[in-house]
Write an enzyme that holds these catalytic residues in place. Structure first.
Site, PDB file in Angstrom:
ATOM      1  N   THR A 131      -7.829   3.038   9.447  1.00 56.29           N
ATOM      2  CA  THR A 131      -7.929   3.765  10.722  1.00 56.29           C
ATOM      3  C   THR A 131      -9.070   3.267  11.598  1.00 56.29           C
ATOM      4  O   THR A 131      -8.896   3.064  12.800  1.00 56.29           O
ATOM      5  CB  THR A 131      -8.111   5.275  10.430  1.00 56.29           C
ATOM      6  OG1 THR A 131      -6.993   5.707   9.658  1.00 56.29           O
ATOM      7  CG2 THR A 131      -8.202   6.081  11.700  1.00 56.29           C
ATOM      8  N   GLY A 188     -11.243   5.141   3.589  1.00 52.85           N
ATOM      9  CA  GLY A 188     -12.621   4.714   3.837  1.00 52.85           C
ATOM     10  C   GLY A 188     -13.134   5.040   5.237  1.00 52.85           C
ATOM     11  O   GLY A 188     -14.333   5.276   5.421  1.00 52.85           O
ATOM     12  N   ASP A 226       0.848  -1.201   0.000  1.00 49.78           N
ATOM     13  CA  ASP A 226       0.000   0.000   0.000  1.00 49.78           C
ATOM     14  C   ASP A 226       0.885   1.254   0.000  1.00 49.78           C
ATOM     15  O   ASP A 226       1.761   1.390   0.850  1.00 49.78           O
ATOM     16  CB  ASP A 226      -0.883  -0.027   1.256  1.00 49.78           C
ATOM     17  CG  ASP A 226      -2.088   0.880   1.143  1.00 49.78           C
ATOM     18  OD1 ASP A 226      -2.484   1.204   0.007  1.00 49.78           O
ATOM     19  OD2 ASP A 226      -2.647   1.240   2.197  1.00 49.78           O
ATOM     20  N   HIS A 227       0.653   2.130  -0.963  1.00 48.73           N
ATOM     21  CA  HIS A 227       1.386   3.410  -1.064  1.00 48.73           C
ATOM     22  C   HIS A 227       2.893   3.223  -1.248  1.00 48.73           C
ATOM     23  O   HIS A 227       3.696   3.917  -0.596  1.00 48.73           O
ATOM     24  CB  HIS A 227       1.115   4.304   0.157  1.00 48.73           C
ATOM     25  CG  HIS A 227      -0.304   4.742   0.247  1.00 48.73           C
ATOM     26  ND1 HIS A 227      -0.837   5.723  -0.568  1.00 48.73           N
ATOM     27  CD2 HIS A 227      -1.322   4.302   1.032  1.00 48.73           C
ATOM     28  CE1 HIS A 227      -2.127   5.882  -0.274  1.00 48.73           C
ATOM     29  NE2 HIS A 227      -2.450   5.020   0.676  1.00 48.73           N
ATOM     30  N   ASN A 255     -10.273   1.023   0.475  1.00 53.17           N
ATOM     31  CA  ASN A 255      -9.260   0.836   1.521  1.00 53.17           C
ATOM     32  C   ASN A 255      -9.768   1.357   2.865  1.00 53.17           C
ATOM     33  O   ASN A 255     -10.283   2.481   2.948  1.00 53.17           O
ATOM     34  CB  ASN A 255      -8.000   1.620   1.174  1.00 53.17           C
ATOM     35  CG  ASN A 255      -7.187   0.964   0.078  1.00 53.17           C
ATOM     36  OD1 ASN A 255      -7.734   0.302  -0.799  1.00 53.17           O
ATOM     37  ND2 ASN A 255      -5.888   1.151   0.125  1.00 53.17           N
ATOM     38  N   ASP A 299       2.525   4.900  -5.385  1.00 54.89           N
ATOM     39  CA  ASP A 299       1.842   6.170  -5.128  1.00 54.89           C
ATOM     40  C   ASP A 299       2.747   7.337  -5.515  1.00 54.89           C
ATOM     41  O   ASP A 299       3.561   7.804  -4.722  1.00 54.89           O
ATOM     42  CB  ASP A 299       1.455   6.253  -3.648  1.00 54.89           C
ATOM     43  CG  ASP A 299       0.726   7.560  -3.331  1.00 54.89           C
ATOM     44  OD1 ASP A 299       0.568   8.396  -4.250  1.00 54.89           O
ATOM     45  OD2 ASP A 299       0.318   7.749  -2.162  1.00 54.89           O
TER      46      ASP A 299
END
Ligand code: 13P
Length: 282
Positions: free
Chosen positions: A233, A210, A82-83, A230, A104
């Site tokens: 948190t 999200g 991710d990223h 995604n 990213d």
């Protein structure tokens, strides 16, 4: 079954108008809870490891553990970086057995984003992995009033069309009003912009940030063309609160607190699988 690239499941979800959830995990307890939900709900799911963790000692061991857990699952599971912050980081993830990588380059000049994304696509496709890129920039919720609320960094649909054509990317993360982390203010999605991007590109579209959206917003985003969503948190906040609550009990124990986190991930990821329509789709 072995870990699989998410490419085929995203195509199925795009055709079937439901969402595939992507959950960031940072430890084995969260991962175990997520795998329990994957089996409970029979939902094709993407497990994500955040780029900041890929350079830590033991990241390859963690990725291997996820691969072993996926091989014991009866539902398709993918592992995405991710990223990814650089070409090199994406290559590292591929050597660790990730099935998909996100590069990213959303804060780079667009020509540079196109150039590096294209290189990642060539390398990833050579080993059967798919690539997600980001165009426009999804910022942080703590700055939301200064950017999301002002439409700063939103994705340009014409540029999205060119970006997908020139890079050959498999999925595209778009900036339409979401943000990472806790929102300062109320999130507001530009669904017209999303629909316009959807008209111009045919690859699955991805919504980051999200956590903090309403059920109506998730459903409307999927309806308007989002396929991968995604969430991180909210899972951490919910599990953290459950751990603290459990720790306050007179009979609190180490294992009890860990299990509170595991069960929280199980319940909360299942909630999102249901909400996105992924439950039962495996
Ligand atoms: P949240 O932490 O805001 O849910 O965002 C997750 C995300 O987009 C990870 O890439």
């Amino acid at each position: 079954m072995p870990l699989v690239s998410i490419r085929d499941e995203l195509a199925r979800a795009q055709a079937g108008h439901y969402g595939i959830p992507c959950f960031d995990v940072f430890d084995m307890v969260a991962t175990e809870g997520t795998f329990l939900a994957i089996e409970d709900q029979r939902a094709p799911t993407i497990i994500a490891i955040y780029a900041g963790f890929i350079d830590r000692p033991g990241a390859d061991v963690f990725a291997n553990a996820i691969r072993t857990m996926a091989s014991q699952a009866t539902v398709p599971v993918s592992l995405i970086l991710d990223h990814g912050a650089s070409y090199e980081q994406c290559i590292k993830a591929l050597t660790y057995g990730f099935t998909d990588v996100m590069f990213d380059g959303s804060q780079l000049p667009v020509e540079e984003n196109i150039a590096i994304t294209s290189m990642v696509v060539r390398a990833a496709h050579a080993v059967g992995a798919s690539v997600e890129a980001e165009l426009g920039h999804v910022g942080r919720g703590s700055d939301y009033e200064a950017f999301g609320g002002q439409r700063q960094g939103f994705t340009d649909p014409a540029l999205a069309e060119r970006f997908v054509a020139e890079t050959g990317v498999d999925s595209l993360a778009v900036a339409i009003g979401t943000a990472h982390g806790v929102y300062k203010g109320t999130p507001c999605l530009d669904l017209d912009l999303l629909a316009e991007i959807r008209r111009r590109v045919d690859v699955p579209l991805v919504m980051h940030g999200g956590s903090g959206l309403s059920e109506e917003q998730f459903k409307a985003a999927i309806e308007a063309g989002i396929t991968k969503i995604n969430v991180a948190t909210d899972l951490m906040l919910t599990a953290g609160a459950k751990m603290i609550e459990t720790a306050k009990a007179d009979d609190a124990s180490y294992f009890g607190i860990l299990d509170a986190a595991r069960q929280s991930y199980r319940q909360r990821t299942a909630y999102y699988m249901d909400l996105f329509g992924a439950t039962g789709k495996a």
